[in-house]
Design a protein around this motif. Structure first.
Motif, short mmCIF file in Angstrom:
data_model
loop_
_atom_site.label_atom_id
_atom_site.label_comp_id
_atom_site.label_asym_id
_atom_site.label_seq_id
_atom_site.Cartn_x
_atom_site.Cartn_y
_atom_site.Cartn_z
N CYS A 154 0.88 16.10 3.03
CA CYS A 154 1.34 16.36 4.36
C CYS A 154 0.87 17.38 5.09
O CYS A 154 -0.18 17.97 4.64
N ARG A 211 1.87 20.39 5.97
CA ARG A 211 2.19 21.62 5.20
C ARG A 211 1.26 21.62 4.09
O ARG A 211 0.93 22.97 3.73
N CYS A 212 0.97 20.69 3.41
CA CYS A 212 -0.02 20.87 2.37
C CYS A 212 -1.59 21.40 2.84
O CYS A 212 -2.32 21.87 2.07
N CYS A 252 3.26 22.89 -2.29
CA CYS A 252 4.05 22.72 -0.86
C CYS A 252 5.32 22.62 -0.76
O CYS A 252 5.87 21.79 -1.62
N ILE A 283 7.41 21.04 1.15
CA ILE A 283 8.02 19.78 1.45
C ILE A 283 8.38 19.10 0.45
O ILE A 283 9.16 17.90 0.33
N HIS A 284 7.37 19.21 -0.77
CA HIS A 284 7.58 18.23 -1.70
C HIS A 284 8.34 18.66 -2.90
O HIS A 284 8.24 18.07 -4.12
ZN LIG Z 1 3.01 18.75 1.64
#
Ligand SMILES: [Zn+2]
Length: 243
Positions: A168, A170-171, A239, A241-242
């Motif tokens: 993503c 953010r990664c 990240c 997010i994950h």
């Molecule tokens: Zn990510």
């Protein structure tokens, strides 16, 4: 589909056909930001017959927008971009449903618009908003097509939040990273944002007809040297997010 002749030149393409056109017509796509990227992206998706377009922008048309934001006229100055764009695109393709959302982004906007959306286009111009949109798309598992252009450089992100193992935004970028250059300082050329916005529309159509790659991609485009660099983005284990 009410008018096959309108879409004849894309239906004839084997990758689309009548089945693909039905997928396009049955889709709802959210476009956030109706500036230099959102203008071409929304126009090509409206032309292609995307059944429902949700246009989100809190901003008003300014004189300094007009050199690249072709949906707007001098007589629109001061009016909400989402409203003007909705009028123009409804006029352009009366087959489809275009909805204006003159609002700043917050969780309630994401919660109202993202569930069931086929794709979100990030056509905004600042890092905090991009991170917020990325997180919301991850939460709702909606694919994100991000565009960015500054000066004569363009970037495009295809983030498959609908797939379990795709990276993503953010990664790629840390939220504590460097501040973005703003359009006001670095300038921006109409054809450059135009190319990136049109490319966002292209990648969106590929998603809608289920022709996209099963992974996330990041592309950097330098029109001056006519070079494109592209790479896949695997999920970064660090990240949040994950997590
Ligand atoms: Zn990510």
């Amino acid at each position: 589909m009410t008018d096959a002749a309108r879409y004849a030149r894309q239906i004839v393409m084997p990758a689309i056909g009548e089945a693909g056109q039905r997928l396009i017509g049955d889709s709802r796509v959210v476009i956030i930001g109706l500036g230099g990227l959102g203008n071409p992206a929304a126009t090509y998706l409206a032309g292609a017959g995307v059944g429902t377009l949700e246009l989100v922008d809190h901003d008003a048309v300014a004189l300094s927008n007009l050199h690249r934001q072709f949906l707007f006229r001098d007589t629109d100055l001061g009016r909400p971009k989402a409203e003007v764009a909705t009028e123009r695109l409804t006029d352009y393709n009366p087959d489809i449903d275009v909805r204006a959302h003159v609002t700043r982004l917050d969780e309630s906007v994401f919660d109202a618009l993202l569930p069931g959306a086929a794709a979100v286009l990030d056509c905004t111009d600042n890092f905090p908003t991009r991170f917020a949109i990325n997180a919301a798309c991850a939460r709702h598992r909606v694919p994100l097509i991000l565009g960015a252009a500054i000066g004569v450089q363009g970037q495009l992100g295809i983030f498959r939040h609908d797939l379990p193992s795709a990276g993503c935004y953010r990664c790629l970028f840390d939220e504590t990273g460097e501040a973005a250059e703003a359009c006001e300082d670095a300038g921006v050329l109409g054809p450059v944002v135009g190319m990136i916005g049109a490319w966002q529309a292209f990648e969106t159509l590929r998603l809608l007809i289920e022709d996209g790659e099963a992974g996330s991609r990041w592309l950097h485009f330098a029109p001056e040297t006519r070079t494109i660099r592209a790479h896949e983005i695997p999920p970064d284990p660090a990240c949040p997010i994950h997590a």
